[in-house]
Scaffold this motif. Structure first.
Motif, PDB file in Angstrom:
ATOM      1  N   ILE A   1     -83.450  18.610  -4.567  1.00 23.76           N
ATOM      2  CA  ILE A   1     -84.015  17.911  -3.368  1.00 23.76           C
ATOM      3  C   ILE A   1     -85.456  18.449  -3.173  1.00 23.76           C
ATOM      4  O   ILE A   1     -85.635  19.477  -2.807  1.00 23.76           O
ATOM      5  CB  ILE A   1     -82.958  18.428  -2.312  1.00 23.76           C
ATOM      6  N   GLY A   2     -86.481  17.654  -3.565  1.00 24.31           N
ATOM      7  CA  GLY A   2     -87.821  17.931  -3.453  1.00 24.31           C
ATOM      8  C   GLY A   2     -88.220  19.244  -4.264  1.00 24.31           C
ATOM      9  O   GLY A   2     -87.667  19.250  -5.312  1.00 24.31           O
ATOM     10  N   LYS A   3     -89.381  19.624  -3.847  1.00 24.65           N
ATOM     11  CA  LYS A   3     -89.650  20.664  -4.768  1.00 24.65           C
ATOM     12  C   LYS A   3     -89.816  22.106  -4.166  1.00 24.65           C
ATOM     13  O   LYS A   3     -90.623  23.026  -4.515  1.00 24.65           O
ATOM     14  CB  LYS A   3     -91.527  20.280  -5.073  1.00 24.65           C
ATOM     15  N   ASN A   4     -88.978  22.312  -3.178  1.00 29.86           N
ATOM     16  CA  ASN A   4     -88.878  23.589  -2.554  1.00 29.86           C
ATOM     17  C   ASN A   4     -87.732  24.578  -2.764  1.00 29.86           C
ATOM     18  O   ASN A   4     -87.405  25.409  -2.052  1.00 29.86           O
ATOM     19  CB  ASN A   4     -88.763  23.342  -1.017  1.00 29.86           C
ATOM     20  N   GLY A   5     -86.965  24.181  -3.879  1.00 26.51           N
ATOM     21  CA  GLY A   5     -85.881  25.344  -4.461  1.00 26.51           C
ATOM     22  C   GLY A   5     -84.457  24.679  -3.968  1.00 26.51           C
ATOM     23  O   GLY A   5     -83.443  25.405  -4.468  1.00 26.51           O
TER      24      GLY A   5
ATOM     25  N   SER B   1     -93.258  19.096 -12.416  1.00 25.69           N
ATOM     26  CA  SER B   1     -92.359  20.094 -11.726  1.00 25.69           C
ATOM     27  C   SER B   1     -91.710  21.151 -12.442  1.00 25.69           C
ATOM     28  O   SER B   1     -91.763  22.289 -12.064  1.00 25.69           O
ATOM     29  CB  SER B   1     -91.438  19.218 -10.613  1.00 25.69           C
ATOM     30  N   GLU B   2     -91.227  20.819 -13.768  1.00 28.15           N
ATOM     31  CA  GLU B   2     -90.352  21.800 -14.552  1.00 28.15           C
ATOM     32  C   GLU B   2     -91.598  22.842 -14.900  1.00 28.15           C
ATOM     33  O   GLU B   2     -91.400  24.152 -15.373  1.00 28.15           O
ATOM     34  CB  GLU B   2     -89.467  21.239 -15.522  1.00 28.15           C
TER      35      GLU B   2
ATOM     36  N   GLY C   1     -77.378  24.706  -2.806  1.00 31.48           N
ATOM     37  CA  GLY C   1     -78.243  25.865  -3.158  1.00 31.48           C
ATOM     38  C   GLY C   1     -79.523  26.100  -2.808  1.00 31.48           C
ATOM     39  O   GLY C   1     -80.323  24.936  -2.613  1.00 31.48           O
ATOM     40  N   LEU C   2     -80.193  27.366  -2.789  1.00 35.34           N
ATOM     41  CA  LEU C   2     -81.598  27.597  -2.515  1.00 35.34           C
ATOM     42  C   LEU C   2     -82.023  28.580  -3.531  1.00 35.34           C
ATOM     43  O   LEU C   2     -81.392  29.721  -3.668  1.00 35.34           O
ATOM     44  CB  LEU C   2     -81.813  28.142  -1.093  1.00 35.34           C
ATOM     45  N   GLU C   3     -83.173  28.208  -4.259  1.00 34.82           N
ATOM     46  CA  GLU C   3     -83.673  29.460  -5.037  1.00 34.82           C
ATOM     47  C   GLU C   3     -84.982  29.877  -4.609  1.00 34.82           C
ATOM     48  O   GLU C   3     -85.889  28.837  -3.868  1.00 34.82           O
ATOM     49  CB  GLU C   3     -84.151  28.572  -6.413  1.00 34.82           C
ATOM     50  N   PHE C   4     -85.277  31.167  -4.341  1.00 33.59           N
ATOM     51  CA  PHE C   4     -86.328  31.537  -3.822  1.00 33.59           C
ATOM     52  C   PHE C   4     -86.761  32.855  -4.500  1.00 33.59           C
ATOM     53  O   PHE C   4     -86.169  33.506  -5.185  1.00 33.59           O
ATOM     54  CB  PHE C   4     -86.184  32.007  -2.253  1.00 33.59           C
TER      55      PHE C   4
END
Length: 172
Positions: free
Chosen positions: A141-145, A34-35, A169-172
């Motif tokens: 938390i999962g792969k959704n950011g 994933s990284e 947090g949310l990365e987008f």
């Protein structure tokens, strides 16, 4: 010591939760698939909301605080952005602070934020500039950011204040 604990038991409970989380999730960071996929993606925006408790040892009071960060990651290790804080003070007053942020991610699990913070004047206080330092432990938390984890930091200016809590947090 018992008197200090009784007076600041909520703050000590937050710090204990942060410490337990850091120890539980403190692990060697090794690249996984994933990284590797993330490194192929371009850096982008991040929105973070934090629930925090801030303590002023000189005045002897503790206040809840909501913090919002909006940053743009120019690379996978550096970002620039703004922070906005609502401090819920006693007697129903709300303090407002704005920060200019420089963020650094030395490891995928840790984000460090620093910059000047500007406390906006209100009926109870004057305009104040402080140095803002903060560390976030990022638990994916999962792969959704999405990520969450403890937050600890300090504001150093006319008054010394330190804080701790949790972020989402949310990365987008």
């Amino acid at each position: 010591m018992k008197e200090i604990y009784k007076k600041y038991r909520f703050f000590f409970a937050i710090m204990l939760c942060c410490s337990v989380t850091c120890v539980a999730y403190g692990q060697e960071v090794t690249p996984d698939s994933s990284e590797k996929n993330h490194s192929k993606n371009r850096p982008g925006f991040e929105l973070v909301v934090s629930g925090v408790v801030i303590h002023n040892p000189e005045a002897g009071h503790t206040d809840p605080l909501t913090e919002l960060h909006f940053t743009y990651w120019t690379s996978h290790t550096w970002a620039f952005g703004v922070g906005y804080s609502l401090i819920y003070e006693e007697e129903g007053r709300v303090g407002h602070e704005v920060a200019a942020l420089v963020s650094h991610k030395p490891w995928p699990i840790l984000t460090l934020n620093a910059g000047p913070s500007f406390a906006l004047a209100n009926s109870e206080s004057d305009f104040e500039v402080s140095a803002y330092l903060e560390g976030e432990l990022n638990i994916r938390i999962g792969k959704n950011g999405f990520h969450t984890g403890p937050v600890v930091g300090t504001l150093i200016g006319g008054e010394f204040r330190y804080f701790g809590g949790f972020h989402l947090g949310l990365e987008f």
